[in-house]
Design a protein around this motif. Structure first.
Motif, mmCIF file in Angstrom:
data_model
loop_
_atom_site.group_PDB
_atom_site.id
_atom_site.type_symbol
_atom_site.label_atom_id
_atom_site.label_comp_id
_atom_site.label_asym_id
_atom_site.label_seq_id
_atom_site.Cartn_x
_atom_site.Cartn_y
_atom_site.Cartn_z
ATOM 1 N N VAL A 67 0.842 -1.207 0.000
ATOM 2 C CA VAL A 67 0.000 0.000 0.000
ATOM 3 C C VAL A 67 0.873 1.251 0.000
ATOM 4 O O VAL A 67 0.566 2.245 -0.666
ATOM 5 N N CYS A 68 1.991 1.214 0.745
ATOM 6 C CA CYS A 68 2.921 2.346 0.744
ATOM 7 C C CYS A 68 3.479 2.591 -0.666
ATOM 8 O O CYS A 68 3.565 3.740 -1.129
ATOM 9 N N ALA A 69 3.864 1.507 -1.351
ATOM 10 C CA ALA A 69 4.385 1.648 -2.711
ATOM 11 C C ALA A 69 3.318 2.201 -3.645
ATOM 12 O O ALA A 69 3.607 3.068 -4.502
ATOM 13 N N LEU A 70 2.082 1.725 -3.499
ATOM 14 C CA LEU A 70 0.988 2.228 -4.328
ATOM 15 C C LEU A 70 0.752 3.711 -4.076
ATOM 16 O O LEU A 70 0.516 4.498 -5.012
ATOM 17 N N THR A 71 0.854 4.117 -2.812
ATOM 18 C CA THR A 71 0.642 5.529 -2.469
ATOM 19 C C THR A 71 1.730 6.410 -3.071
ATOM 20 O O THR A 71 1.442 7.487 -3.625
ATOM 21 N N VAL A 72 2.985 5.992 -2.962
ATOM 22 C CA VAL A 72 4.086 6.772 -3.544
ATOM 23 C C VAL A 72 3.941 6.839 -5.067
ATOM 24 O O VAL A 72 4.164 7.892 -5.679
ATOM 25 N N ALA A 73 3.544 5.698 -5.686
ATOM 26 C CA ALA A 73 3.332 5.700 -7.142
ATOM 27 C C ALA A 73 2.221 6.672 -7.534
ATOM 28 O O ALA A 73 2.332 7.387 -8.550
ATOM 29 N N ALA A 74 1.156 6.727 -6.735
ATOM 30 C CA ALA A 74 0.074 7.666 -7.014
ATOM 31 C C ALA A 74 0.558 9.105 -6.899
ATOM 32 O O ALA A 74 0.172 9.978 -7.692
ATOM 33 N N GLY A 75 1.434 9.357 -5.919
ATOM 34 C CA GLY A 75 1.992 10.692 -5.772
ATOM 35 C C GLY A 75 2.821 11.098 -6.982
ATOM 36 O O GLY A 75 2.734 12.248 -7.459
ATOM 37 N N PHE A 76 3.637 10.161 -7.491
ATOM 38 C CA PHE A 76 4.417 10.456 -8.698
ATOM 39 C C PHE A 76 3.507 10.686 -9.897
ATOM 40 O O PHE A 76 3.748 11.581 -10.717
ATOM 41 N N LEU A 77 2.455 9.880 -10.028
ATOM 42 C CA LEU A 77 1.523 10.059 -11.140
ATOM 43 C C LEU A 77 0.871 11.438 -11.095
ATOM 44 O O LEU A 77 0.756 12.125 -12.128
ATOM 45 N N ILE A 78 0.473 11.859 -9.942
ATOM 46 C CA ILE A 78 -0.143 13.185 -9.799
ATOM 47 C C ILE A 78 0.859 14.265 -10.180
ATOM 48 O O ILE A 78 0.515 15.237 -10.883
ATOM 49 N N ALA A 79 2.111 14.121 -9.729
ATOM 50 C CA ALA A 79 3.128 15.131 -10.052
ATOM 51 C C ALA A 79 3.378 15.203 -11.549
ATOM 52 O O ALA A 79 3.514 16.292 -12.127
ATOM 53 N N VAL A 80 3.458 14.035 -12.202
ATOM 54 C CA VAL A 80 3.698 14.015 -13.646
ATOM 55 C C VAL A 80 2.554 14.694 -14.404
ATOM 56 O O VAL A 80 2.772 15.489 -15.330
ATOM 57 N N LEU A 81 1.308 14.388 -14.002
ATOM 58 C CA LEU A 81 0.148 14.956 -14.691
ATOM 59 C C LEU A 81 -0.118 16.403 -14.315
ATOM 60 O O LEU A 81 -0.901 17.082 -14.979
ATOM 61 N N ARG A 82 0.558 16.872 -13.264
ATOM 62 C CA ARG A 82 0.349 18.256 -12.829
ATOM 63 C C ARG A 82 1.534 19.158 -13.169
ATOM 64 O O ARG A 82 1.808 20.110 -12.457
#
Length: 376
Positions: free
Chosen positions: A64-79
Motif C-alpha cells: 500500500v505504501c508503494a501504491l501511495t508513492v506511485a500515485a503521488g508520482f503520477l499526480i506530479a507528472v500529470l500536474r
C-alpha cells in the motif's frame, strides 16, 4: 481445527479490509487531479498507508505504501512534472512517511512473532510444571484454575498438584515468593519433591519437614549466584484426604487457610494455625500443625493462593472470596472455579497484580480409589 478456522477467517478479513486503503488511494488520486492546484490535497494520500497497519501485516502495508508513492508520482507528472512547484517536497515527505510506516510495521510483526514463540515455550513449561490434576481422584471431584500475573508469559510462582497414596489422596497448593520466571525453579523443585515423597511419610508434618529441607537446600545451593535467594520462601498447604473416613488432615505452612463449603455455609479452616513458610528451616517436625476436620460427602474444599484474596478493584478493595463463594456453595467444582475466575477478573479490572491459583475439591459418593495409582 478451530485455530485453522480462525486463521483462515483472519486472512479473509485482511484481504477484504485491504480494499479500503486501495480504494482510498484511487479516490484521493482522482479527487486531487480534478481539484485546482491551489487546493494542496496531496498530503492526504498518507492516510492510506497510515491506516493499513491497523489490520494488515508488513507485506500488505509495504504494498500500500508503494501504491501511495506511485500515485503521488503520477499526480506530479500529470500536474506539470516531478520537479515543478512544490512537488519535490511533497513527494519526498510522502516517500519518507511511507518508508517509516512500512518499517514500523515490519518491526512490530517481528516482535509479535517473538512474543508468540515466547508464549508457546512458556505455555509448554507451564503444562510440564503444573500437570493438570485429574477431574476425579477416587471419590474426589476436582477442578483447578491458574492465572499468571505476567499474562504474556502465562507462567508464575503459584503451584498445586496431587497424588494417590495407599489409602487416600494427598494434595499441595503453594506460592513461591515473587512472580514470573524467577519463581519457576522453586515451583518445579517443590512439585517434583512432593510427587516423589508424598506417599512415603506417615504424617503431614513429616512430609512438610522433609520438603522444607529440600527447599532450604535448593536456596542454599544458589545463595552465591542469586543475591535474593536468602529472602525466598514458599508458603504451602498440605492436605491428606483418606478414602474410608469422612474427614481430612491439614498442615499449613504460612498459607491462606482453605475454605470449607458445606450446604450454604463457608467456614475458614484456620483452627490449628500455621507454621512458617518452607525454606526458612526454623522448625522441628513436631512443631508443624496437624489439624483434623470433618470432610463429608457433598462438602467442597476451596484452596487458593494470596493472589486471589489480595486482588484489588479500582477503589483498592480486596477481593472478598469467602463472601463471593457463599453464592455458589451448591455448584460443582468446575462451575465454582469458573465463577471465581470471571468474578475475580471483573473485580480486578481484567488484570491481576499477582499470580492466582484455585483448587476446588468435593467429596462425592463415588467409589474410592484403591492402591497406589502413581504420581498425578
Amino acid at each position: 481445527m478451530d485455530s485453522e478456522r480462525r486463521s483462515a477467517g483472519g486472512r479473509l478479513r485482511e484481504r477484504t479490509l485491504v480494499l479500503v486503503p486501495v480504494a482510498l488511494v484511487v479516490v484521493l488520486t482522482a479527487a486531487i487531479l480534478e481539484s485546482p492546484a491551489s487546493a494542496h490535497l496531496g498530503p492526504l494520500l498518507v492516510i492510506a498507508p497510515a491506516l493499513t497497519p491497523s489490520f494488515a501485516g508488513a507485506r500488505v502495508t509495504a504494498a500500500v505504501c508503494a501504491l501511495t508513492v506511485a500515485a503521488g508520482f503520477l499526480i506530479a507528472v500529470l500536474r506539470g512534472g516531478v520537479t515543478a512547484g512544490d512537488h519535490p517536497a511533497q513527494l519526498a515527505a510522502l516517500t519518507a512517511l511511507s518508508l517509516m510506516i512500512a518499517l514500523f510495521t515490519a518491526v512490530r510483526d517481528r516482535r509479535s512473532r517473538q512474543l508468540a514463540r515466547a508464549q508457546s515455550v512458556a505455555e509448554a513449561a507451564q503444562r510440564a510444571l503444573l500437570r493438570p490434576i485429574p477431574e476425579r481422584i477416587g471419590a474426589l471431584q476436582i477442578a483447578t484454575m491458574y492465572l499468571a500475573a505476567e499474562y504474556e508469559a502465562q507462567i508464575g510462582g503459584d503451584l498445586y498438584t496431587a497424588t494417590r497414596t495407599r489409602d487416600g489422596a494427598r494434595m499441595i497448593i503453594g506460592d513461591v515468593r515473587g512472580k514470573g520466571l524467577a519463581a519457576v525453579g522453586e515451583s518445579a523443585l517443590l512439585i517434583s519433591a512432593f510427587r516423589l515423597i508424598a506417599a512415603q511419610h506417615a504424617t503431614l508434618p513429616g512430609l512438610a519437614r522433609e520438603l522444607d529441607r529440600n527447599v532450604s537446600r535448593y536456596l542454599l545451593d544458589f545463595a552465591q549466584t542469586d543475591r535474593e535467594s536468602a529472602e525466598h520462601f514458599v508458603t504451602a498447604l498440605f492436605l491428606d484426604i483418606p478414602d474410608d473416613a469422612p474427614s481430612a488432615r491439614l498442615t499449613n505452612c504460612g498459607h491462606p487457610p482453605p475454605l470449607l463449603l458445606r450446604h450454604d455455609h463457608v467456614v475458614p479452616l484456620d483452627g490449628a494455625g500455621a507454621a512458617p513458610p518452607l525454606g526458612l528451616g526454623t522448625l522441628l517436625a513436631d512443631d508443624y500443625p496437624d489439624d483434623t476436620f470433618q470432610f463429608e460427602t457433598g462438602d467442597t474444599l476451596l484452596l487458593y493462593t494470596d493472589g486471589v484474596i489480595e486482588a484489588r478493584d479500582r477503589a483498592g478493595i480486596f477481593y472478598p472470596l469467602a463472601e463471593r463463594v457463599a453464592r455458589w456453595t451448591g455448584c460443582t467444582p468446575e462451575a465454582l472455579v469458573n465463577h471465581i475466575r470471571r468474578d475475580l477478573l471483573a473485580h480486578a479490572g481484567g488484570r491481576l497484580g499477582d499470580d492466582a491459583a484455585v483448587v476446588a475439591v468435593r467429596r462425592t459418593a463415588g467409589q474410592p480409589g484403591h492402591g497406589l495409582h502413581g504420581l498425578l
